[in-house]
Scaffold this motif. Structure first.
Motif, short mmCIF file in Angstrom:
data_model
loop_
_atom_site.label_atom_id
_atom_site.label_comp_id
_atom_site.label_asym_id
_atom_site.label_seq_id
_atom_site.Cartn_x
_atom_site.Cartn_y
_atom_site.Cartn_z
N GLN A 142 1.62 11.55 1.98
CA GLN A 142 2.16 11.45 0.63
C GLN A 142 3.61 11.01 0.65
N LEU A 143 4.39 11.54 1.59
CA LEU A 143 5.79 11.14 1.68
C LEU A 143 5.91 9.64 1.94
N ASN A 144 5.10 9.12 2.85
CA ASN A 144 5.15 7.69 3.16
C ASN A 144 4.73 6.86 1.97
N GLU A 145 3.71 7.32 1.26
CA GLU A 145 3.22 6.58 0.09
C GLU A 145 4.27 6.56 -1.01
N ARG A 146 4.89 7.72 -1.28
CA ARG A 146 5.87 7.81 -2.37
C ARG A 146 7.11 6.97 -2.09
N ALA A 147 7.44 6.79 -0.80
CA ALA A 147 8.69 6.10 -0.45
C ALA A 147 8.51 4.61 -0.23
N LYS A 148 7.33 4.08 -0.52
CA LYS A 148 7.09 2.69 -0.15
C LYS A 148 7.93 1.70 -0.95
N ILE A 207 9.51 1.98 7.41
CA ILE A 207 9.61 3.26 8.10
C ILE A 207 8.46 4.17 7.68
N GLN A 208 7.85 4.85 8.67
CA GLN A 208 6.75 5.78 8.42
C GLN A 208 6.99 7.08 9.19
N TYR A 209 6.97 8.21 8.46
CA TYR A 209 7.04 9.49 9.14
C TYR A 209 5.74 9.71 9.92
#
Length: 410
Positions: free
Chosen positions: A281-287, A296-298
């Protein structure tokens, strides 16, 4: 996480009495979005009047939505797409205008960035235009001039008892065609039948595949009651009247006391700190933010260690094909920023203060580098992280030191 959606009324809830989002509330809501919770603004305001608040909260970057006109529209904050809309049949406008004039009320409606009215000098109408940054268009023949289907019309008057009488009359007379309700002592709003915040929120939940148990809703007014009752956790503001409070699961502080921030810190952020971090979800929200723009991907996160990857491509390389030092520092700050957010207290915010890097070797275009951040100092006022960046073959590219300052909200 238990909650996926945070639904906020605006006036009297999100904003203080100066119609502003406080620093503490803004920091809390940005943080909760970074942790994977989407925000929905649900307000009687027109869509245009909500856009500055949506921008300040960065809803477009985190998959947020706007429910405007008390439920007449759902807007995707990322691209402005209208996902749902209900409007008044224009054939009803002459009747509404006639009733307004018969009872000595003024009348107005909204259209894009304007208010259309036959009473431009009305103090309440002028205040409504100013609040939402709308221009006033004067039309003496109100119903004739409206050549579109409005989301809602509003009757305005100082005689509250007369507004109450008309509201009660219309609940019987307009049943099944339009709904009428007072949003303020001087406003009687008319919307399409069955439109309210709860019903429209239900449409959004179905669209997103989210259950009512997965949402928190916060509000202060009678118009918010059905929304609070629909939510798995309905929260009333501290200054709400008793009839609203008894319908809520929880009562927070007032909008002058950062009631939204206090509720979110207690019911969401405290839970997130102890839960598994929702990296997808963090990666999706920060795209759409800097992190996403750099690819960048956590990949891993805990309170003491955070890892992320970044491709060496046209976005992150220098003109001659090796990893750009500035992109490396951005990667390190991204890793250390998440790490500090995970370990700070709910009433604290993190501010990046210093970053310094030693670039040791090169990473070439086509590779993907991996950043590993470990905390080396966990103080009450600052965190220090060491972030090492490696190539795919585990060659050390850079070693970066990041200092984050820990501040109390307020």
């Amino acid at each position: 996480m238990k909650y996926k959606l945070l639904v906020l009324d605006v006036d009297g809830t999100l904003v203080n009495n100066e119609r502003e989002i406080s620093k503490r509330t803004l920091a809390t809501l940005l943080k909760v979005q970074q942790m994977g919770v989407r925000i929905v603004l649900a307000s009687g305001r027109p869509t245009y009047g909500l856009m500055p608040l949506a921008k300040a909260l960065e809803l477009g970057n985190y998959g947020g939505f706007i429910i405007s006109y008390n439920g007449c529209q759902i807007i995707n904050a990322n691209n402005g797409e209208i996902l749902f809309e209900r409007r008044i049949n224009p054939e009803m406008l002459p009747y509404l205008e006639k009733k307004a004039h018969k009872n000595s009320f003024d009348i107005f409606t909204y259209h894009d960035d304007t208010i259309i009215t036959d009473s431009p000098e009305n103090e309440y109408i002028r205040n409504e235009a100013q609040l939402n940054n709308l221009d006033i268009i004067v039309e003496d023949e109100f119903s004739i001039a409206i050549d579109f289907a409005p989301c809602k019309c509003v009757l305005v008057g100082d005689d509250e008892q007369a507004l109450i009488s008309l509201e009660e009359h219309w609940k019987k007379r307009l049943d099944g065609a339009l709904d009428a309700f007072r949003s303020e002592p001087y406003f009687l709003e008319v919307v399409p039948s069955g439109v309210n915040k709860a019903n429209t929120l239900g449409v959004l939940l179905e669209h997103l595949g989210v259950t009512r148990e997965e949402i928190i809703a916060i509000g202060d007014g009678v118009c918010d009651v059905t929304m609070l009752q629909l939510a798995g956790m309905g929260i009333a503001m501290g200054h709400s009247q008793d009839s609203v409070k008894v319908c809520a699961d929880y009562v927070t502080a007032s909008n002058e006391e950062d009631g939204v921030a206090q509720a979110v810190e207690k019911l969401i952020l405290a839970e997130v700190r102890a839960a598994e971090i929702p990296l997808e979800q963090l990666n999706e929200r920060a795209k759409y933010a800097l992190m996403g723009n750099l690819g960048i991907q956590y990949t891993y996160a805990s309170e003491d260690r955070v890892e992320a990857t970044m491709p060496v491509d046209q976005r992150t390389r220098q003109p001659f094909g090796i990893l750009h030092g500035g992109a490396t520092l951005a990667l390190a700050e991204t890793v250390a920023g998440l790490g500090s957010m995970l370990i700070c207290q709910p009433d604290e915010i993190i501010v990046g203060m210093q970053v310094s890097g030693n670039h040791i070797s090169s990473a070439h275009e086509g590779d993907t580098v991996r950043a590993v951040g470990t905390i080396v100092h966990k103080g009450r006022s600052s965190h220090i992280w060491n972030v090492d960046v490696f190539t795919s073959t585990n060659k050390l590219v850079s070693s970066v030191r990041v200092v984050n300052s820990v501040l109390k909200k307020g």
